[in-house]
Scaffold this motif. Sequence first.
Motif, PDB file in Angstrom:
ATOM      1  N   ALA A   3       0.744  -1.235   0.002  1.00 27.08           N
ATOM      2  CA  ALA A   3      -0.064   0.006  -0.047  1.00 27.08           C
ATOM      3  C   ALA A   3       0.694   1.171   0.057  1.00 27.08           C
ATOM      4  O   ALA A   3       0.500   2.271  -0.418  1.00 27.08           O
ATOM      5  N   ILE A   4       2.038   1.345   0.607  1.00 26.76           N
ATOM      6  CA  ILE A   4       2.855   2.544   0.535  1.00 26.76           C
ATOM      7  C   ILE A   4       3.257   2.870  -0.820  1.00 26.76           C
ATOM      8  O   ILE A   4       3.260   3.913  -1.241  1.00 26.76           O
ATOM      9  N   GLY A   5       3.501   1.979  -1.733  1.00 25.97           N
ATOM     10  CA  GLY A   5       3.886   2.116  -2.978  1.00 25.97           C
ATOM     11  C   GLY A   5       2.774   2.615  -3.707  1.00 25.97           C
ATOM     12  O   GLY A   5       2.791   3.416  -4.771  1.00 25.97           O
ATOM     13  N   ALA A   6       1.482   1.909  -3.636  1.00 26.99           N
ATOM     14  CA  ALA A   6       0.333   2.591  -4.256  1.00 26.99           C
ATOM     15  C   ALA A   6       0.016   3.818  -3.742  1.00 26.99           C
ATOM     16  O   ALA A   6      -0.520   4.671  -4.822  1.00 26.99           O
ATOM     17  N   VAL A   7       0.120   4.343  -2.833  1.00 32.95           N
ATOM     18  CA  VAL A   7       0.032   5.672  -2.164  1.00 32.95           C
ATOM     19  C   VAL A   7       0.908   6.548  -2.846  1.00 32.95           C
ATOM     20  O   VAL A   7       0.580   7.741  -3.611  1.00 32.95           O
ATOM     21  N   ILE A   8       1.972   6.291  -3.099  1.00 35.99           N
ATOM     22  CA  ILE A   8       3.155   7.208  -3.757  1.00 35.99           C
ATOM     23  C   ILE A   8       3.016   7.216  -5.213  1.00 35.99           C
ATOM     24  O   ILE A   8       2.773   8.478  -5.660  1.00 35.99           O
ATOM     25  N   ALA A   9       2.500   6.089  -5.642  1.00 37.42           N
ATOM     26  CA  ALA A   9       2.011   6.216  -6.902  1.00 37.42           C
ATOM     27  C   ALA A   9       0.835   7.056  -7.399  1.00 37.42           C
ATOM     28  O   ALA A   9       0.685   7.785  -8.356  1.00 37.42           O
ATOM     29  N   GLY A  10      -0.186   6.963  -6.491  1.00 33.62           N
ATOM     30  CA  GLY A  10      -1.501   7.645  -6.546  1.00 33.62           C
ATOM     31  C   GLY A  10      -1.281   9.062  -6.552  1.00 33.62           C
ATOM     32  O   GLY A  10      -1.840   9.984  -7.154  1.00 33.62           O
ATOM     33  N   LEU A  11      -0.334   9.537  -5.574  1.00 40.60           N
ATOM     34  CA  LEU A  11      -0.065  10.951  -5.357  1.00 40.60           C
ATOM     35  C   LEU A  11       0.580  11.737  -6.509  1.00 40.60           C
ATOM     36  O   LEU A  11       0.728  12.714  -6.575  1.00 40.60           O
ATOM     37  N   THR A  12       1.429  10.927  -7.244  1.00 44.91           N
ATOM     38  CA  THR A  12       2.069  11.524  -8.524  1.00 44.91           C
ATOM     39  C   THR A  12       1.492  10.774  -9.918  1.00 44.91           C
ATOM     40  O   THR A  12       1.832  10.531 -10.787  1.00 44.91           O
ATOM     41  N   SER A  13      -0.075  10.756  -9.814  1.00 41.93           N
ATOM     42  CA  SER A  13      -1.002   9.920 -10.964  1.00 41.93           C
ATOM     43  C   SER A  13      -1.334  10.939 -11.846  1.00 41.93           C
ATOM     44  O   SER A  13      -2.138  10.264 -12.590  1.00 41.93           O
ATOM     45  N   ALA A  60       2.915  -0.630  -9.205  1.00 43.25           N
ATOM     46  CA  ALA A  60       2.448  -1.077 -10.170  1.00 43.25           C
ATOM     47  C   ALA A  60       1.254  -1.799 -10.133  1.00 43.25           C
ATOM     48  O   ALA A  60       0.418  -1.500 -11.035  1.00 43.25           O
ATOM     49  N   ASP A  61       0.616  -2.420  -8.941  1.00 44.23           N
ATOM     50  CA  ASP A  61      -0.642  -2.693  -8.881  1.00 44.23           C
ATOM     51  C   ASP A  61      -1.740  -1.617  -8.771  1.00 44.23           C
ATOM     52  O   ASP A  61      -2.612  -1.865  -9.344  1.00 44.23           O
TER      53      ASP A  61
END
Length: 438
Positions: free
Chosen positions: A299-309, A355-356
């Motif tokens: 989830a940490i990776g998902a949040v970082i990806a989302g905030l820069t999405s 990536a997820d």
Amino acid sequence: MVSEALNDHNFPEAATITAPEPAPAPEPDRRSWLSRHTIDVRPLRHAAFRRMFIGQAVSFFGVQFTAVAVPVQMFALTKSSAWVGYLGIAGLVPLLIFALWGGAVADAFDRRLVLLCSSLLMWVSTLGLLAQGLLDVGSPVLLLVLVAVQSVAFAVSSPARWSIVPRIIPTAEIAAANTLNTTLSGLAMVGGPLGAGLLIAHFPLVTAYAVDAALFTVTLWAALRLPPVPPERTERTTGALADVLFGLRYLATTPVLLLSFAIDIAAMVFAMPRALFPQAAVERFGGMSAVGWLFSAIAIGAVIAGLTSGWIGRVRRQGTALIAAVVVWGLSVAAAGLAHSLWLAVLLLAVGGAADLVSSVYRQSILQVYAPDELRGRMQGVFTAVVVGGPRLGDLRSGLMAQGFGLTVTWAGGGLAAAVVAVALAVAFPALRRYAMK
């Protein structure tokens, strides 16, 4: 239908763009750069979506406490990762049955009412987990039953919730709405497991169930405040078996949706390492204090990806992007399975989580745009069965394999297999990789 939906929303933002003013101040350019690279919050302008978004964000944070507490309690009772894997079956069987039926019900009745009733059932099952903890029942079988009831409730509520989204926001903002929901879910999956880990380390495990039960009331409030969302068509379905079968026949003739589901199943069944986290924490990372970080890492990776999405909505070849994201997910999980440092494992799982998120947003957006409204509930039902059922099967696979092949082979080998299967499906069946938003 896709072109008609897009024509209904002629991207008014683009129509108002004018030539830049001659003033030398750089501020407008900075705002433009931020709008292109940070998360798009336009869907929050719509009150109905905003309420549902708040309810989901708060309650999902609480759900993560239960998601950590149940496998930890099961492992404590049985000392077996196989029993932790059985939780996957307990959730999977009712999910496969009721997600398809729940999607048909969402197409037949007011989706707000369906969401409210199924949310009440989920709340009752959480109260059951709280009660068995307070009474110190200590029954693995009872845990399996309560997880199954939760799965029934989720299987009905999820198709209703997600099929509401295209009815309350413009089509042009669907990808942004899915990114917001997925990112906030990621934030909850970061804070929830970390909070659960701290709570379980210092307080009785039953406290985690109490937190979930209290926070889930926000979902009930959000469902009550939604406007009615009745079926659009005049000729209504009944939610019977014939309607479920009709939806499945439609899916069988739609290769783009079918392949997007197949690749996600491969990613989750082969590469989801969740059932291994309690064992890995004890055997490799120094004890249960590490379990919260392991559950949070993806989830940490998902949040970082989302905030820069900000870029996600501008990608036209969404099918190719989905496939590439699944390959990155599998390889990252495989590498994490070889790590003997907790922080390296967390970092690699975070890459997989980023990536997820990308693959999840594109799967959801392709479905919501591609499927007609009268079939969205049923397609969301299939989507729910895939998205939640895949990880459940992954839990079972990894839990059982760990007994015979050990932690490393089960974890790393599964991630590698997911990447290989995704590439093979993309090469053998090109429909998905050719898909592009119009």
